[in-house]
Design a protein around this motif. Structure first.
Motif, PDB file in Angstrom:
ATOM      1  N   HIS A  54     -14.478   7.117  -0.654  1.00 10.81           N
ATOM      2  CA  HIS A  54     -13.459   7.258   0.399  1.00 10.81           C
ATOM      3  C   HIS A  54     -12.309   8.169  -0.010  1.00 10.81           C
ATOM      4  O   HIS A  54     -11.572   8.651   0.832  1.00 10.81           O
ATOM      5  N   HIS A 102      -3.406  -2.337   5.948  1.00 12.00           N
ATOM      6  CA  HIS A 102      -3.977  -0.993   5.909  1.00 12.00           C
ATOM      7  C   HIS A 102      -5.504  -1.057   6.032  1.00 12.00           C
ATOM      8  O   HIS A 102      -6.099  -0.327   6.829  1.00 12.00           O
ATOM      9  N   ASP A 120      -9.310   6.544   6.960  1.00  9.99           N
ATOM     10  CA  ASP A 120      -8.344   6.191   5.913  1.00  9.99           C
ATOM     11  C   ASP A 120      -7.184   7.192   5.913  1.00  9.99           C
ATOM     12  O   ASP A 120      -6.024   6.824   5.786  1.00  9.99           O
ATOM     13  N   HIS A 168       0.849  -1.203   0.000  1.00  5.93           N
ATOM     14  CA  HIS A 168       0.000   0.000   0.000  1.00  5.93           C
ATOM     15  C   HIS A 168       0.878   1.244   0.000  1.00  5.93           C
ATOM     16  O   HIS A 168       0.887   2.025  -0.925  1.00  5.93           O
ATOM     17  N   HIS A 208     -12.559  -0.956   1.149  1.00  7.12           N
ATOM     18  CA  HIS A 208     -12.419   0.333   0.460  1.00  7.12           C
ATOM     19  C   HIS A 208     -11.242   0.379  -0.522  1.00  7.12           C
ATOM     20  O   HIS A 208     -11.270   1.126  -1.494  1.00  7.12           O
ATOM     21  N   ASP A 209     -10.218  -0.428  -0.285  1.00  8.27           N
ATOM     22  CA  ASP A 209      -9.070  -0.464  -1.213  1.00  8.27           C
ATOM     23  C   ASP A 209      -8.919  -1.843  -1.868  1.00  8.27           C
ATOM     24  O   ASP A 209      -7.811  -2.273  -2.172  1.00  8.27           O
TER      25      ASP A 209
HETATM   26 FE   LIG Z   1      -7.098   3.331   2.020  1.00  7.27          FE
END
Ligand SMILES: [Fe+2]
Ligand SMILES: [Fe+2]
Length: 167
Positions: A120, A39, A141, A30, A69-70
């Protein structure tokens, strides 16, 4: 009924955590030494912990949205394709994460989880979050990623302005 942090959290996220496709994110870098897996878990746990006391907040959607979210397709630092700035990771990965989430965990996606994932990256992606749950994940985040903001070169890379070898 009082929400219990650990037990309830594990019950909500277990299916995602053990999934083979999500486990692959342990190998996706990340930023710094942190994997996308780590993360995402940090963001999800922090946001869940902050919100469990508030009954009007949907902390289950927060736990799920935070984890996903990622959940984008490929490790972004390995993508060497030449594209316009608006197609760089920072601008497209939220939509990718939502598409991927709908592919692997369609039964876990509701309106709030969808909005959490898709929005996000506000304010980089200019449409603001719609729900308080989405605002909370967007905020957590940034808190969890604070080291990125302390390294301007990483931000430039995220925006596709700087290439990996230059930083
Ligand atoms: Fe993130
Ligand atoms: Fe992101």
């Amino acid at each position: 009924m009082k929400k219990e942090y650990n037990k309830d959290y594990e019950k909500i996220v277990y299916e995602i955590i053990i999934h083979e496709e999500f486990q692959k994110r342990k190998t996706y870098e990340h930023h710094g030494d942190i994997s996308v897996y780590k993360h995402s878990l940090k963001v999800s746990k922090l946001a869940y912990k902050i919100t469990i006391k508030f009954k009007f907040i949907d902390s289950e959607s927060i736990a799920i949205g935070g984890l996903l979210h990622d959940f984008y397709y490929e490790p972004w630092k390995e993508n060497k394709k030449k594209t316009s700035i608006l197609k760089k990771h920072g601008f497209i990965h939220a939509q990718e994460a939502l598409d991927n989430s709908n592919t692997y965990f369609p039964h876990l996606i509701n309106k709030k989880v969808e909005n959490i994932i898709l929005r996000h990256m506000f304010p980089l992606n200019i449409v603001p979050p719609k729900y308080i749950e989405s605002w909370i994940i967007s905020f957590c985040d940034k808190i969890v990623s604070i080291e990125v903001f302390l390294k301007p070169k990483e931000i430039l890379m995220l925006l596709g302005i700087k290439k990996k070898k230059e930083w």
